[in-house]
Design an enzyme around this catalytic site. Sequence first.
Site, mmCIF file in Angstrom:
data_model
loop_
_atom_site.group_PDB
_atom_site.id
_atom_site.type_symbol
_atom_site.label_atom_id
_atom_site.label_comp_id
_atom_site.label_asym_id
_atom_site.label_seq_id
_atom_site.Cartn_x
_atom_site.Cartn_y
_atom_site.Cartn_z
ATOM 1 N N CYS A 333 37.338 -2.769 67.584
ATOM 2 C CA CYS A 333 37.324 -1.450 68.218
ATOM 3 C C CYS A 333 35.923 -1.138 68.764
ATOM 4 O O CYS A 333 35.478 -1.774 69.708
ATOM 5 C CB CYS A 333 37.818 -0.391 67.241
ATOM 6 S SG CYS A 333 38.370 1.127 68.051
ATOM 7 N N HIS A 430 43.022 -2.690 64.781
ATOM 8 C CA HIS A 430 42.641 -2.540 63.378
ATOM 9 C C HIS A 430 43.714 -3.176 62.496
ATOM 10 O O HIS A 430 44.880 -3.257 62.877
ATOM 11 C CB HIS A 430 42.518 -1.060 63.003
ATOM 12 C CG HIS A 430 41.385 -0.348 63.644
ATOM 13 N ND1 HIS A 430 40.082 -0.490 63.229
ATOM 14 C CD2 HIS A 430 41.362 0.529 64.687
ATOM 15 C CE1 HIS A 430 39.298 0.277 63.972
ATOM 16 N NE2 HIS A 430 40.044 0.899 64.863
#
Length: 485
Positions: A333, A430
């Site tokens: 991310c 994630h």
Amino acid sequence: MTRRIMLQGTGSDVGKSVLVAGLCRLAANQGLKVRPFKPQNMSNNAAVSDDGGEIGRAQWLQALAARVPSSVHMNPVLLKPQSDVGSQIVVQGKVAGQARGREYQALKPKLLGAVMESFEQISAGADLVVVEGAGSPAEINLRPGDIANMGFATRANVPVVLVGDIDRGGVIASLVGTHAILPEEDRRMVTGYLINKFRGDVTLFDDGIAAVNRYTGWPCFGVVPWLKAAARLPAEDSVVLEKLTRGEGRALKVAVPVLSRIANFDDLDPLAAEPEIDLVFVRPGSPIPVDAGLVVIPGSKSTIGDLIDFRAQGWDRDLERHVRRGGRVIGICGGYQMLGRRVTDPLGIEGGERAVEGLGLLEVETEMAPEKTVRNSRAWSLEHDVVLEGYEIHLGKTQGADCGRPSVRIDNRADGALSADGRVMGTYLHGLFTSDAYRGALLKSFGIEGGANNYRQSVDAALDDVANELEAVLDRRWLDELLRH
């Protein structure tokens, strides 16, 4: 009728989240329809709920403990700090804006409606709702308009149990001081207290219980020992990173620079559970270890700010040398965004610099944009040829030459990037390491057999263990009343 109980702490990090999870699992194991609820949470550790919005990961775990789908209504107000003075505000799973501390104080009365609406939704059809407070109700400067602690408890008429952390010392003063400082209206909501994180012979605290009772009149509902099983649960607050120790003599050292605005750091918990991995959190002022085989740059709530700090620590040079030595890098991310050539923020979404040079280890560039991606995802790792499940929570769009070598495919679309030499990988996904197959393939690429343990199963077993430990130490009469059918 739905029964409700609220755990409030004498301070932050006293263990409320784990106790709520344990009570939820204990109730679920006894056949009750139980739901967790937290009116307001402040955390950059967010989850995507089963109904598609953002909530604190602690409430996601508590829903797992309760054996029910997670919902945005379990955590209607989530504050995600972006700087020392300002936060992004998420209301019922969706971004509602940004505010500084004083601005947020003015907003709280307006947010109470959303909190009460969510509480009614969560309560409907439940036998028991276990509510978690935030911080301490004794912070009376925050009492006007409060929606996190006593303001909510008095409005919803939910009885309160205080939690004191004896491990940090001063628990008697914390409890008695809280009693002394609370206004009478709030004091009446408190039905008793729990002592948490006790080590040693519990009878040594008998005089302490008598002292608290003498000054407050509150009964003690249990002295909870240091719950060993809790160490196997994902952590909620980044403060735990300061307490983690190294495991020397293991096959692979994985280094994780601790960013100022680190987010979703529980991505790393499955690696910490691997017996052959020495997971090292690199704190400011320390270099990235030269013997690390893998460096993981985690998520960030302030990519540009953390990138500037990363460079100020000299970690950019450490990382370049690491890659030249043959080391590998994974960016997740915000960490993925940092690995590119450049990060721009033309609209000032992050509130700081509008552009900054990246670490230059991937041929990609990122531009921040107001649209936020929030979803659970099923993915296929192109690098390791395994299927996995994860989630996305991010702002910005990343593109460039290395995106032509995506690291994963998410729901049939390409995501992430892989460097030409295969040493540097980035992704917006994630939860990579939660996948046993992905974790096992990653370790195998380092010549290590691992990933055999079922991580999700181990978390579920830890919740059962926490519930069993609580059942053994909590006041029987209080517990029977709470869990009655």
